[in-house]
Design an enzyme around this catalytic site. Structure first.
Site, short mmCIF file in Angstrom:
data_model
loop_
_atom_site.label_atom_id
_atom_site.label_comp_id
_atom_site.label_asym_id
_atom_site.label_seq_id
_atom_site.Cartn_x
_atom_site.Cartn_y
_atom_site.Cartn_z
N LYS A 1 0.88 -1.18 0.00
CA LYS A 1 0.00 0.00 0.00
C LYS A 1 0.91 1.23 0.00
CE LYS A 1 -4.10 1.84 2.34
NZ LYS A 1 -5.00 2.04 1.23
C1 LIG Z 1 -6.56 0.18 -4.02
C2 LIG Z 1 -7.31 -0.34 -2.84
N1 LIG Z 1 -7.92 -1.53 -2.92
C3 LIG Z 1 -8.62 -2.03 -1.89
C4 LIG Z 1 -8.74 -1.33 -0.70
C5 LIG Z 1 -9.49 -1.92 0.44
O1 LIG Z 1 -8.58 -2.36 1.40
P1 LIG Z 1 -8.95 -2.38 2.95
O2 LIG Z 1 -10.20 -3.17 3.06
O3 LIG Z 1 -7.80 -3.05 3.58
O4 LIG Z 1 -9.15 -0.98 3.37
C6 LIG Z 1 -8.13 -0.08 -0.59
C7 LIG Z 1 -8.23 0.69 0.65
O5 LIG Z 1 -7.29 0.76 1.38
C8 LIG Z 1 -7.39 0.42 -1.67
O6 LIG Z 1 -6.81 1.62 -1.60
#
Ligand SMILES: Cc1ncc(COP(=O)(O)O)c(C=O)c1O
Length: 320
Positions: free
Chosen positions: A159
Site C-alpha cells: 500500500k
Molecule cells: C486500491 C485499494 N484496494 C482495496 C482497498 C481496500 O482495502 P482495505 O479493506 O484493507 O481498506 C483499498 C483501501 O485501502 C485500496 O486503496
C-alpha cells in the site's frame, strides 16, 4: 471536508500539535513517492471506541515497508500502542487511523540510502465515503480507461503512496464523467478493483472476487467479507473474472475501509440486477455493520477496544 486542524499527531515517537506536524519540502517522499501507509477505522460502540483489525492493518503496513526495503525503527506493538494512545489523548469515539512510513530529509538521489525512514500516525473524524442513500441504494460506476498497475511494476500488495497516482486517475475520470467511482481492469483486461476498494460480484447465489494476482490490494475488508459470507453459508470463489461478468451480475458491491460495504447499481450505465442493493449484498453488509459496531458477537476477534480516560481524570487504562 477540511481538517479541523487540532489534536496531536505521533511523529517518530513524539506527540506533536496538528499545526506543527510538518516535513521539509526536500523530503524524499515528496519527490519520489517513497512512502507506504494504512487506513484503518476506530468505531464507536456501546463498550467504547474499538479499532477494527488494527493488527492486520499494521502488519500490512510493515509488509509494505519491507517490499520497499525500508528499515522501520518501530515494531508492530509500538505502533499499536501509539495508535491506542493517540485515540485516548485526542478523545475520539470514532476516527480514521492513518499511519505513514516515509523516506525523509537528507538528500534527493533516487536511491535513498541516507534518508531517514520516518513514521507518523494521524487520526481524524472522516464522514462516510458515500452517502447513506448510496449505502442502501447503490452507486453508479464505470470501467476506467486506466488499467491497474501491471504485475512487476509498482507492486499491488504494497500500500504505497505511489499506487495512488493510478487511483487518482481512475477516480478523477469517473467523477468527471458523472459516476461515483471507477473500476479498473488489470493490464490483461481482467477485473481488478476500484480506485480504493475491492470488488465482489454475485451470480446465481455465488459470490466471486478477483484473486490477489489480478493487481488488487489484499484488502482487509475483502478478507472480512469472505469470512462473513462463508459464516452466512454462501459460497465464495476467488477467481479471475472477465469484464463482462460485471454486466451479467445479479449483484455487485465494493468493500474497503473507507466504503465499508457499498452496493453498485449500475456499471457503464448497464443496470446491475434489479438496480438496487441485492439480498446477498444486504446480508453481508448487515453482518459487517453489526460486527464493526459491536452489535454482534465478535467471533473472529476483530475489535480491539480502547479504554478512555475516566472523566474525572484519574488516568488511562487499556484493554487490549
Ligand atoms: C486500491 C485499494 N484496494 C482495496 C482497498 C481496500 O482495502 P482495505 O479493506 O484493507 O481498506 C483499498 C483501501 O485501502 C485500496 O486503496
Amino acid at each position: 471536508m477540511a481538517f479541523p486542524g487540532t489534536g496531536k499527531i505521533w511523529m517518530n515517537g513524539s506527540l506533536v500539535d496538528w499545526a506543527d506536524a510538518k516535513i521539509h519540502i526536500a523530503s524524499h517522499v515528496i519527490h519520489y513517492a517513497s512512502g507506504v501507509f494504512e487506513g484503518a477505522r476506530c468505531y464507536d460502540t456501546a463498550r467504547g471506541p474499538a479499532c477494527f483489525r488494527l493488527d492486520a492493518h499494521l502488519r500490512r503496513l510493515l509488509d509494505s515497508a519491507r517490499i520497499y526495503r525500508m528499515d522501520v525503527l518501530y515494531d508492530q506493538q509500538t505502533l499499536t500502542d501509539a495508535v491506542i494512545d493517540l485515540i485516548q489523548i485526542n478523545s475520539f469515539r470514532a476516527c480514521y487511523i492513518r499511519p505513514l512510513i516515509y523516506r525523509g530529509y537528507d538528500s534527493l538521489g533516487v536511491h535513498a540510502a541516507a534518508c531517514p525512514v520516518d513514521v507518523a500516525i494521524l487520526l481524524w473524524e472522516w464522514p462516510a465515503y458515500f452517502t447513506k442513500e448510496a449505502i442502501e441504494e447503490g452507486i453508479d460506476v464505470k470501467i476506467s480507461t486506466w488499467a491497474r498497475n501491471a504485475p512487476n511494476t509498482t507492486p499491488a500488495m504494497a500500500k504505497s503512496v505511489a499506487n495512488y497516482a493510478n487511483a487518482q486517475l481512475i477516480k478523477m475520470e469517473a467523477v468527471a464523467d458523472g459516476y461515483a467511482e471507477g473500476i479498473a481492469l488489470d493490464t490483461y483486461g481482467n477485473l481488478s478493483e476500484g480506485s480504493g476498494q475491492n470488488i465482489f460480484i454475485v451470480r446465481d447465489g455465488i459470490i466471486n472476487t478477483p484473486p490477489i494476482g489480478n493487481s488488487v490490494l489484499s484488502g482487509i475488508t475483502r478478507d472480512c467479507v469472505i469470512a462473513l459470507a462463508r459464516d452466512l453459508g454462501f459460497e465464495v470463489r476467488e477467481q479471475t473474472l472477465p469484464r463482462e461478468t460485471l454486466y451479467l451480475a445479479d449483484e455487485v458491491f465494493f468493500v474497503g475501509t473507507a466504503v465499508e460495504v457499498t452496493p453498485i447499481r449500475s456499471v457503464d450505465r448497464i443496470t446491475v440486477g434489479s438496480g438496487r442493493r441485492g439480498p446477498i449484498t444486504e446480508a453481508v453488509q448487515q453482518r459487517f455493520f453489526q460486527i464493526v459496531r459491536g452489535e454482534a458477537a465478535d467471533t473472529h476477534g476483530w475489535l480491539q477496544y480502547v479504554n478512555m480516560p475516566a472523566a474525572t481524570g484519574t488516568g488511562a487504562s487499556r484493554r487490549r
